[in-house]
Write an enzyme that holds these catalytic residues in place. Sequence first.
Site, PDB file in Angstrom:
ATOM      1  N   SER A  48     -16.829  -2.996  -9.649  1.00  0.00           N
ATOM      2  CA  SER A  48     -17.923  -2.235  -9.030  1.00  0.00           C
ATOM      3  C   SER A  48     -19.184  -2.361  -9.849  1.00  0.00           C
ATOM      4  O   SER A  48     -19.135  -2.503 -11.083  1.00  0.00           O
ATOM      5  CB  SER A  48     -17.492  -0.770  -8.969  1.00  0.00           C
ATOM      6  OG  SER A  48     -18.590   0.053  -8.680  1.00  0.00           O
ATOM      7  N   TYR A  74     -13.719   7.354 -13.043  1.00  0.00           N
ATOM      8  CA  TYR A  74     -13.540   6.257 -12.081  1.00  0.00           C
ATOM      9  C   TYR A  74     -14.224   4.982 -12.589  1.00  0.00           C
ATOM     10  O   TYR A  74     -13.616   3.911 -12.647  1.00  0.00           O
ATOM     11  CB  TYR A  74     -14.107   6.662 -10.704  1.00  0.00           C
ATOM     12  CG  TYR A  74     -14.471   5.466  -9.852  1.00  0.00           C
ATOM     13  CD1 TYR A  74     -13.481   4.705  -9.238  1.00  0.00           C
ATOM     14  CD2 TYR A  74     -15.803   5.060  -9.712  1.00  0.00           C
ATOM     15  CE1 TYR A  74     -13.811   3.575  -8.500  1.00  0.00           C
ATOM     16  CE2 TYR A  74     -16.138   3.940  -8.981  1.00  0.00           C
ATOM     17  CZ  TYR A  74     -15.143   3.200  -8.382  1.00  0.00           C
ATOM     18  OH  TYR A  74     -15.466   2.084  -7.670  1.00  0.00           O
ATOM     19  N   PHE A 117      -6.876  -4.475  -4.564  1.00  0.00           N
ATOM     20  CA  PHE A 117      -7.816  -3.420  -4.153  1.00  0.00           C
ATOM     21  C   PHE A 117      -7.289  -2.025  -4.480  1.00  0.00           C
ATOM     22  O   PHE A 117      -8.084  -1.096  -4.640  1.00  0.00           O
ATOM     23  CB  PHE A 117      -8.014  -3.428  -2.628  1.00  0.00           C
ATOM     24  CG  PHE A 117      -8.750  -4.610  -2.079  1.00  0.00           C
ATOM     25  CD1 PHE A 117     -10.120  -4.717  -2.201  1.00  0.00           C
ATOM     26  CD2 PHE A 117      -8.062  -5.618  -1.407  1.00  0.00           C
ATOM     27  CE1 PHE A 117     -10.802  -5.797  -1.670  1.00  0.00           C
ATOM     28  CE2 PHE A 117      -8.738  -6.704  -0.877  1.00  0.00           C
ATOM     29  CZ  PHE A 117     -10.111  -6.798  -1.009  1.00  0.00           C
ATOM     30  N   LYS A 155     -12.774   1.092 -14.034  1.00  0.00           N
ATOM     31  CA  LYS A 155     -13.188  -0.263 -13.629  1.00  0.00           C
ATOM     32  C   LYS A 155     -13.548  -1.083 -14.876  1.00  0.00           C
ATOM     33  O   LYS A 155     -13.203  -2.267 -14.983  1.00  0.00           O
ATOM     34  CB  LYS A 155     -14.367  -0.209 -12.657  1.00  0.00           C
ATOM     35  CG  LYS A 155     -14.015   0.360 -11.293  1.00  0.00           C
ATOM     36  CD  LYS A 155     -13.020  -0.531 -10.533  1.00  0.00           C
ATOM     37  CE  LYS A 155     -12.561   0.069  -9.226  1.00  0.00           C
ATOM     38  NZ  LYS A 155     -11.398  -0.610  -8.635  1.00  0.00           N
ATOM     39  N   ASN A 180      -4.318   6.834   0.899  1.00  0.00           N
ATOM     40  CA  ASN A 180      -5.640   7.089   1.496  1.00  0.00           C
ATOM     41  C   ASN A 180      -5.851   6.173   2.710  1.00  0.00           C
ATOM     42  O   ASN A 180      -6.961   5.704   2.952  1.00  0.00           O
ATOM     43  CB  ASN A 180      -6.726   6.855   0.427  1.00  0.00           C
ATOM     44  CG  ASN A 180      -8.078   7.412   0.850  1.00  0.00           C
ATOM     45  OD1 ASN A 180      -8.161   8.348   1.652  1.00  0.00           O
ATOM     46  ND2 ASN A 180      -9.145   6.826   0.339  1.00  0.00           N
ATOM     47  N   PRO A 203     -25.088  15.170  -9.486  1.00  0.00           N
ATOM     48  CA  PRO A 203     -24.857  14.774 -10.882  1.00  0.00           C
ATOM     49  C   PRO A 203     -24.137  13.427 -10.956  1.00  0.00           C
ATOM     50  O   PRO A 203     -23.212  13.173 -10.178  1.00  0.00           O
ATOM     51  CB  PRO A 203     -23.950  15.881 -11.443  1.00  0.00           C
ATOM     52  CG  PRO A 203     -24.065  17.016 -10.489  1.00  0.00           C
ATOM     53  CD  PRO A 203     -24.453  16.449  -9.156  1.00  0.00           C
ATOM     54  N   GLY A 204     -24.566  12.597 -11.871  1.00  0.00           N
ATOM     55  CA  GLY A 204     -23.886  11.307 -12.064  1.00  0.00           C
ATOM     56  C   GLY A 204     -24.484  10.173 -11.255  1.00  0.00           C
ATOM     57  O   GLY A 204     -24.147   9.014 -11.485  1.00  0.00           O
ATOM     58  N   ASP A 232       0.874  -1.180   0.000  1.00  0.00           N
ATOM     59  CA  ASP A 232       0.000   0.000   0.000  1.00  0.00           C
ATOM     60  C   ASP A 232       0.906   1.223   0.000  1.00  0.00           C
ATOM     61  O   ASP A 232       1.945   1.219   0.663  1.00  0.00           O
ATOM     62  CB  ASP A 232      -0.880  -0.020   1.257  1.00  0.00           C
ATOM     63  CG  ASP A 232      -2.142   0.809   1.100  1.00  0.00           C
ATOM     64  OD1 ASP A 232      -3.235   0.259   1.302  1.00  0.00           O
ATOM     65  OD2 ASP A 232      -2.032   2.011   0.781  1.00  0.00           O
ATOM     66  N   ASN A 233       0.511   2.272  -0.727  1.00  0.00           N
ATOM     67  CA  ASN A 233       1.343   3.487  -0.693  1.00  0.00           C
ATOM     68  C   ASN A 233       0.811   4.489   0.334  1.00  0.00           C
ATOM     69  O   ASN A 233       1.310   5.613   0.423  1.00  0.00           O
ATOM     70  CB  ASN A 233       1.429   4.142  -2.080  1.00  0.00           C
ATOM     71  CG  ASN A 233       0.090   4.658  -2.568  1.00  0.00           C
ATOM     72  OD1 ASN A 233      -0.928   4.495  -1.899  1.00  0.00           O
ATOM     73  ND2 ASN A 233       0.089   5.271  -3.746  1.00  0.00           N
ATOM     74  N   ASN A 239     -22.736  -1.491  -2.583  1.00  0.00           N
ATOM     75  CA  ASN A 239     -22.251  -0.415  -1.702  1.00  0.00           C
ATOM     76  C   ASN A 239     -21.770  -0.945  -0.358  1.00  0.00           C
ATOM     77  O   ASN A 239     -22.573  -1.166   0.544  1.00  0.00           O
ATOM     78  CB  ASN A 239     -23.359   0.622  -1.486  1.00  0.00           C
ATOM     79  CG  ASN A 239     -23.602   1.480  -2.710  1.00  0.00           C
ATOM     80  OD1 ASN A 239     -23.870   0.953  -3.787  1.00  0.00           O
ATOM     81  ND2 ASN A 239     -23.489   2.774  -2.571  1.00  0.00           N
TER      82      ASN A 239
HETATM   83  C1  UD1 Z   1     -20.237   5.357  -5.727  1.00  0.00           C
HETATM   84  C2  UD1 Z   1     -19.997   4.620  -7.003  1.00  0.00           C
HETATM   85  C3  UD1 Z   1     -19.488   3.231  -6.729  1.00  0.00           C
HETATM   86  C4  UD1 Z   1     -18.218   3.334  -5.935  1.00  0.00           C
HETATM   87  C5  UD1 Z   1     -18.499   4.067  -4.649  1.00  0.00           C
HETATM   88  C6  UD1 Z   1     -17.171   4.202  -3.918  1.00  0.00           C
HETATM   89  C7  UD1 Z   1     -21.364   5.123  -8.926  1.00  0.00           C
HETATM   90  C8  UD1 Z   1     -22.695   4.984  -9.565  1.00  0.00           C
HETATM   91  N1  UD1 Z   1     -21.233   4.551  -7.752  1.00  0.00           N
HETATM   92  O1  UD1 Z   1     -21.358   4.731  -5.119  1.00  0.00           O
HETATM   93  O2  UD1 Z   1     -19.198   2.585  -7.918  1.00  0.00           O
HETATM   94  O3  UD1 Z   1     -17.709   2.058  -5.681  1.00  0.00           O
HETATM   95  O4  UD1 Z   1     -19.073   5.352  -4.937  1.00  0.00           O
HETATM   96  O5  UD1 Z   1     -16.909   5.442  -3.452  1.00  0.00           O
HETATM   97  O6  UD1 Z   1     -20.474   5.732  -9.467  1.00  0.00           O
HETATM   98  N2  UD1 Z   1     -25.924  10.319  -0.784  1.00  0.00           N
HETATM   99  C9  UD1 Z   1     -26.562  11.388  -0.177  1.00  0.00           C
HETATM  100  N3  UD1 Z   1     -25.808  12.273   0.538  1.00  0.00           N
HETATM  101  C10 UD1 Z   1     -24.456  12.154   0.679  1.00  0.00           C
HETATM  102  C11 UD1 Z   1     -23.813  11.063   0.056  1.00  0.00           C
HETATM  103  C12 UD1 Z   1     -24.572  10.181  -0.684  1.00  0.00           C
HETATM  104  O7  UD1 Z   1     -27.783  11.529  -0.283  1.00  0.00           O
HETATM  105  O8  UD1 Z   1     -23.840  13.007   1.338  1.00  0.00           O
HETATM  106  C13 UD1 Z   1     -26.714   9.350  -1.546  1.00  0.00           C
HETATM  107  C14 UD1 Z   1     -26.306   9.230  -3.001  1.00  0.00           C
HETATM  108  O9  UD1 Z   1     -27.012  10.145  -3.781  1.00  0.00           O
HETATM  109  C15 UD1 Z   1     -26.662   7.778  -3.290  1.00  0.00           C
HETATM  110  C16 UD1 Z   1     -26.447   7.067  -1.959  1.00  0.00           C
HETATM  111  O10 UD1 Z   1     -26.472   8.091  -0.981  1.00  0.00           O
HETATM  112  O11 UD1 Z   1     -28.012   7.673  -3.633  1.00  0.00           O
HETATM  113  C17 UD1 Z   1     -25.126   6.326  -1.884  1.00  0.00           C
HETATM  114  O12 UD1 Z   1     -24.087   7.216  -2.236  1.00  0.00           O
HETATM  115  P1  UD1 Z   1     -22.539   6.836  -2.074  1.00  0.00           P
HETATM  116  O13 UD1 Z   1     -22.310   6.297  -0.716  1.00  0.00           O
HETATM  117  O14 UD1 Z   1     -21.751   8.047  -2.477  1.00  0.00           O
HETATM  118  O15 UD1 Z   1     -22.307   5.644  -3.081  1.00  0.00           O
HETATM  119  P2  UD1 Z   1     -22.635   5.533  -4.657  1.00  0.00           P
HETATM  120  O16 UD1 Z   1     -22.672   6.860  -5.296  1.00  0.00           O
HETATM  121  O17 UD1 Z   1     -23.817   4.646  -4.781  1.00  0.00           O
END
Ligand code: UD1
Length: 339
Positions: A125, A150, A81, A154, A35, A296-297, A31-32, A179
């Site tokens: 993922s 990102y 990982f 993958k 993070n 977004p996204g 590991d470097n 998740n």
């Molecule tokens: C994202 C990536 C996933 C990656 C993971 C690791 C996508 C689609 N998903 O997961 O591939 O492995 O991150 O970091 O690219 N939310 C809130 N408030 C917040 C944070 C999140 O409402 O402050 C909501 C988000 O809108 C989402 C859910 O919680 O609906 C989960 O979010 P998050 O934990 O960031 O994971 P993903 O976006 O699903």
Amino acid sequence: MKILVTGGTGYIGSHTVVELQQSGYQVVIVDNLSNSYASVVDQIEKISGIRPDFEEFDLCDEKRTLDFFKRHSDLDGVIHFAAFKAVGESVAEPLKYYHNNLQSLILILKGMQENGIQNIVFSSSCTVYGQPDELPVTESAPIKEAWSPYGHTKQISEKIIQNNANVTDIRATLLRYFNPIGAHESALIGELPIGVPNNLVPFITQTAIGLREKLSVFGEDYNTPDGTAIRDYIHVVDLAKAHVIAVDRLVKNKNQKQVEVFNLGTGNGFSVLEVINSFEKVSAQKLNYQIVDRRPGDVEQVWADTRFANDVLGWKAEKSLDEMMLSAWNWELALKKAK
Ligand code: UD1
């Protein structure tokens, strides 16, 4: 049996190291610490009673990586990982993501090939599916255009491993995580986001403990029962156990194809509000949150069809959402106590 765990001081990596050790595997971590922290090695030792070997260097460094594999040609397998994973940062700094996530993988495969190491488990993922047309999503669902650099790394990584397997004897298992949340029951290891967390659960626990003022819930106008987005949250220890099974399958030559792909989730989707409710219940805390615009996204909803992993790996996620949230909260409390 000796396994290299890259990113082994990170969140999923550290939990996997513990499970590997508890199943009798010898582990070397590379590991470097970009993070994570070297102290995680001490925490792992506290849980398992075994100190894993640890080498600190960057797997994008060709000389060091190839030298490492030469010195460790007795490895039985690799679990890879080590990668950057912040979706938003990858949009802002795409080259950083393509360079780090792809260069390290290429060098690992090269090092394996040069030294006759045949088995690799790769961290992929559910992001490779984008917003799937059908739910729950199976491993054969189409790979959609990635929404972030990102996610694209993958997808490309999976392709690199596939293409390479076609012309070498390297066997691979691609694990598509949904998740991962929660922490080890000892509260000695868990997720340690540096800076402001991007992910939902660390943001919830940091808000409840007073490190953040309030959680923003991203969107309540999705086409879901309560309007908030749905994900398949899986306990990190359940996920870690699947890695031990996957690596075991490879080293014992039980895989049916040279490259196998598995979804790792629970098969259940929960909305952001359901996650918050679970947290409030198990922690007896009231969470300060507000609804804001969509991020977004973000996809609307995704959860896994886990039948293939259940049947073929003989693995099933066991922990409930409440157990996941309680372990995440206990971890946050332990971090506060340690300060
Ligand atoms: C994202 C990536 C996933 C990656 C993971 C690791 C996508 C689609 N998903 O997961 O591939 O492995 O991150 O970091 O690219 N939310 C809130 N408030 C917040 C944070 C999140 O409402 O402050 C909501 C988000 O809108 C989402 C859910 O919680 O609906 C989960 O979010 P998050 O934990 O960031 O994971 P993903 O976006 O699903």
